[in-house]
Design a protein around this motif. Sequence first.
Motif, PDB file in Angstrom:
ATOM      1  N   MET A  26      12.998  60.290  48.212  1.00 28.77           N
ATOM      2  CA  MET A  26      13.284  58.864  48.062  1.00 28.77           C
ATOM      3  C   MET A  26      12.737  58.347  46.748  1.00 28.77           C
ATOM      4  SD  MET A  26      15.023  56.842  49.911  1.00 28.77           S
ATOM      5  CE  MET A  26      15.759  55.805  48.660  1.00 28.77           C
ATOM      6  N   SER A 122      24.275  48.746  54.981  1.00 27.60           N
ATOM      7  CA  SER A 122      23.565  49.160  53.778  1.00 27.60           C
ATOM      8  C   SER A 122      23.150  47.983  52.899  1.00 27.60           C
ATOM      9  CB  SER A 122      24.429  50.123  52.945  1.00 27.60           C
ATOM     10  OG  SER A 122      24.700  51.300  53.661  1.00 27.60           O
ATOM     11  N   ASN A 137      14.972  48.707  51.640  1.00 24.26           N
ATOM     12  CA  ASN A 137      16.304  48.194  51.952  1.00 24.26           C
ATOM     13  C   ASN A 137      17.002  47.723  50.677  1.00 24.26           C
ATOM     14  OD1 ASN A 137      15.818  48.638  54.671  1.00 24.26           O
ATOM     15  ND2 ASN A 137      15.080  46.558  55.033  1.00 24.26           N
ATOM     16  N   ASN A 140      18.124  50.795  48.787  1.00 21.37           N
ATOM     17  CA  ASN A 140      19.290  51.393  49.438  1.00 21.37           C
ATOM     18  C   ASN A 140      20.571  50.650  49.057  1.00 21.37           C
ATOM     19  OD1 ASN A 140      20.601  53.199  51.338  1.00 21.37           O
ATOM     20  ND2 ASN A 140      20.735  51.450  52.717  1.00 21.37           N
ATOM     21  N   THR A 141      20.506  49.322  49.019  1.00 22.01           N
ATOM     22  CA  THR A 141      21.677  48.530  48.642  1.00 22.01           C
ATOM     23  C   THR A 141      22.070  48.779  47.200  1.00 22.01           C
ATOM     24  OG1 THR A 141      21.112  46.785  50.229  1.00 22.01           O
ATOM     25  CG2 THR A 141      22.583  46.187  48.411  1.00 22.01           C
TER      26      THR A 141
END
Length: 230
Positions: A26, A122, A137, A140-141
């Motif tokens: 990540m 997403s 988050n 991720n977007t």
Amino acid sequence: QRRVRGKAGGKYDRRMSFDDVKDERMLVMVDKLCVWMGGILDEKLNRENLIPQIRNGGPLCRLAEFVQESVDDFKANNEDNDDLPSSAPQANLTCGARSMEARQNVTKFLDWVRKMRVPESSIFLPDDLLKLKGKMNVVNTLLAVARRAKDCGMSADIDAPPKIANAFIGLEEKFGKKFDHTSKAFGTQKSELKTTNMTLSHGSAWKIVQGKIDAILQLPGKPSYEIFRV
């Protein structure tokens, strides 16, 4: 003077830092995202300043402006894409991170993201960024936006690293040696894996043990301690 990571209001704020993210894969994606966005916005982005830099939503709307150019070209050369956005959101670039204008910036950006066909699952919530409730988050977007931009012809190196790579890294650390075939398998040059000779060499430790075991099987009446006596 040393720069403090995740600093907000003079205090360290781990909600803006990625120090608590333990998954190396990540973190690699965060780095790739910083490189992609930084190149577009002409900003030096990294794990330390990504969230503080984009928190008021202004840079996100600027990002949308650049992506929109590729979207316009894509729509001009491909049919049945009228649902893609026709314009990028306009933003207040100088507002504070906690202002109403910042919330409007983020809301406009997310509306544009939806038109980019990014799945709702997403898309981060405004407070994930504005109130620092979910930085991953947000990441991720933005990665999803990068993929959609890539689909529209924009350059974006945001491919995820192979999951298996971490397993080999762990083995190298555990056994203190390199697995040569691993680097070749994941590199540009492919080669066959090394073959292992399963035949025990004469005089090896396992060969001696095997001989003792054979002796036990052949001499059932003899005590094992006599057989293993040197």
